[in-house]
Design an enzyme around this catalytic site. Structure first.
Site, PDB file in Angstrom:
ATOM      1  N   GLU A   1      19.182  34.299  16.279  1.00  0.00           N
ATOM      2  CA  GLU A   1      20.374  34.615  15.205  1.00  0.00           C
ATOM      3  C   GLU A   1      21.643  34.008  15.671  1.00  0.00           C
ATOM      4  O   GLU A   1      22.582  33.890  14.705  1.00  0.00           O
ATOM      5  CB  GLU A   1      20.461  36.215  14.886  1.00  0.00           C
ATOM      6  CG  GLU A   1      21.054  37.126  15.788  1.00  0.00           C
ATOM      7  CD  GLU A   1      21.311  38.250  15.500  1.00  0.00           C
ATOM      8  OE1 GLU A   1      22.488  38.783  15.761  1.00  0.00           O
ATOM      9  OE2 GLU A   1      20.381  39.006  14.678  1.00  0.00           O
TER      10      GLU A   1
ATOM     11  N   GLU B   1       7.082  35.480  -3.151  1.00  0.00           N
ATOM     12  CA  GLU B   1       6.302  36.128  -4.332  1.00  0.00           C
ATOM     13  C   GLU B   1       6.862  35.324  -5.602  1.00  0.00           C
ATOM     14  O   GLU B   1       6.171  35.509  -6.615  1.00  0.00           O
ATOM     15  CB  GLU B   1       6.779  37.458  -4.507  1.00  0.00           C
ATOM     16  CG  GLU B   1       6.101  38.315  -3.491  1.00  0.00           C
ATOM     17  CD  GLU B   1       4.705  38.647  -3.784  1.00  0.00           C
ATOM     18  OE1 GLU B   1       4.240  38.229  -4.894  1.00  0.00           O
ATOM     19  OE2 GLU B   1       4.025  39.507  -2.985  1.00  0.00           O
TER      20      GLU B   1
END
Length: 301
Positions: free
Chosen positions: A111, A80
């Site tokens: 991960e 954003e």
């Protein structure tokens, strides 16, 4: 010792045997409780935002690193920054364990994969800030990214939901979110992630304000690349310069939809080059440029 994010929630016993309304109420309440813990770390949020703004001023990079649910929260914030605050694409980097998914699969084993990080972070320097997010505070991918970046002089903002964890120990700015155990044990996409999202949204917005990209609560450095945002840009210029729509639109056309420049020009006191000079003098801060303009031309904000 079982970490907080892996413990059983005290009110979750018999959860699956309850009525849906009761379960829904508990799920919503638990996430609302998680949101409230962010109020306990306001000084840390301000410190983190200063690090982020300093990297932008220094033409460095803002790097996000995480895995799993934390990475999704991180990605939502990072993506954003360009449209909302006009942060240049090259200034933001996202390191997500396993890469950004192109389907609905996000394998958990990624991960633990850290081998590629040395090459990925080879160009990190003291100008950069790395935001490392891990609910457990011990995710190998996130830890290794923070370790490498710290060795290269970058500042580390460490965000975790468990105390006394390796990630928090690596942070120059360490943010411990004291969220309760999840109603669905270990499902950190819920309470823990809610708190993480608020932290990252708050820090990045504080950063943008520090950079002069927000004026009176309006996003004056937005990228107006669709009809809705062009209309928003026009409304912002109308409010700041106190001019009608046609004057705002003319100024935006002249400046290539640059809201800050258009806000300075729309009042009719300066041209494009002088508006640019004013903004450059104030390091992109519109309020400073408007104040300087007012003192020179009696221009009213």
């Amino acid at each position: 010792m079982v970490s907080i994010t892996e413990k059983l929630h005290a009110n979750a016993i018999g959860l699956d045997a309850r009525e849906p309304l009761e379960i829904a109420a508990l799920l919503v309440e638990s996430q609302a409780d998680a949101a409230r813990v962010v109020a306990d770390v306001l000084p840390e949020l301000c410190m983190g935002a200063e690090y982020m703004a300093a990297s932008m001023h220094a033409k460095g990079s803002l790097i996000y690193a995480a895995a799993g649910s934390s990475a999704l929260m991180m990605l939502a914030d990072a993506l954003e920054l360009g449209g909302t605050f006009g942060i240049e694409p090259g200034a933001v980097r996202v390191l997500m364990a396993g890469g950004i998914p192109s389907n609905f699969q996000m394998p958990g084993d990624t991960e633990d994969e850290t081998a590629s990080l040395e090459d990925t972070l080879a160009d990190v320097s003291a100008r950069d800030t790395l935001v490392a997010v891990s609910a457990s505070g011990s995710t190998p991918y996130t830890l290794e990214a923070a370790r490498i970046a710290k060795e290269k002089g970058a500042r580390i903002i460490a965000i975790a939901n468990n105390p006394d964890t390796p990630l928090l120990a690596l942070g120059d700015c360490s943010i411990l979110l004291h969220t309760a155990p999840e109603v669905v044990s270990g499902s950190t996409r819920m309470g823990a992630a809610t708190a993480q999202k608020i932290v990252m949204n708050t820090m990045s917005t504080l950063m943008a304000i520090r950079l002069g990209h927000v004026h009176d609560g309006m996003m004056v450095n937005l990228k107006a690349d669709n009809h809705k945002l062009k209309k928003r840009a026009s409304q912002i210029v109308q409010i700041i310069a106190d001019v009608p729509e046609n004057a705002a639109d003319e100024a935006l056309l002249l400046t290539g939809d640059n809201v800050k420049l258009a806000s300075l020009i729309a009042g009719g006191r300066v041209g494009l080059e002088e508006a640019r000079h004013l903004l450059d003098t104030e390091k992109g801060n519109l309020r400073g440029a408007l104040t300087r303009l007012a003192s020179t031309y009696q221009f009213q904000e």
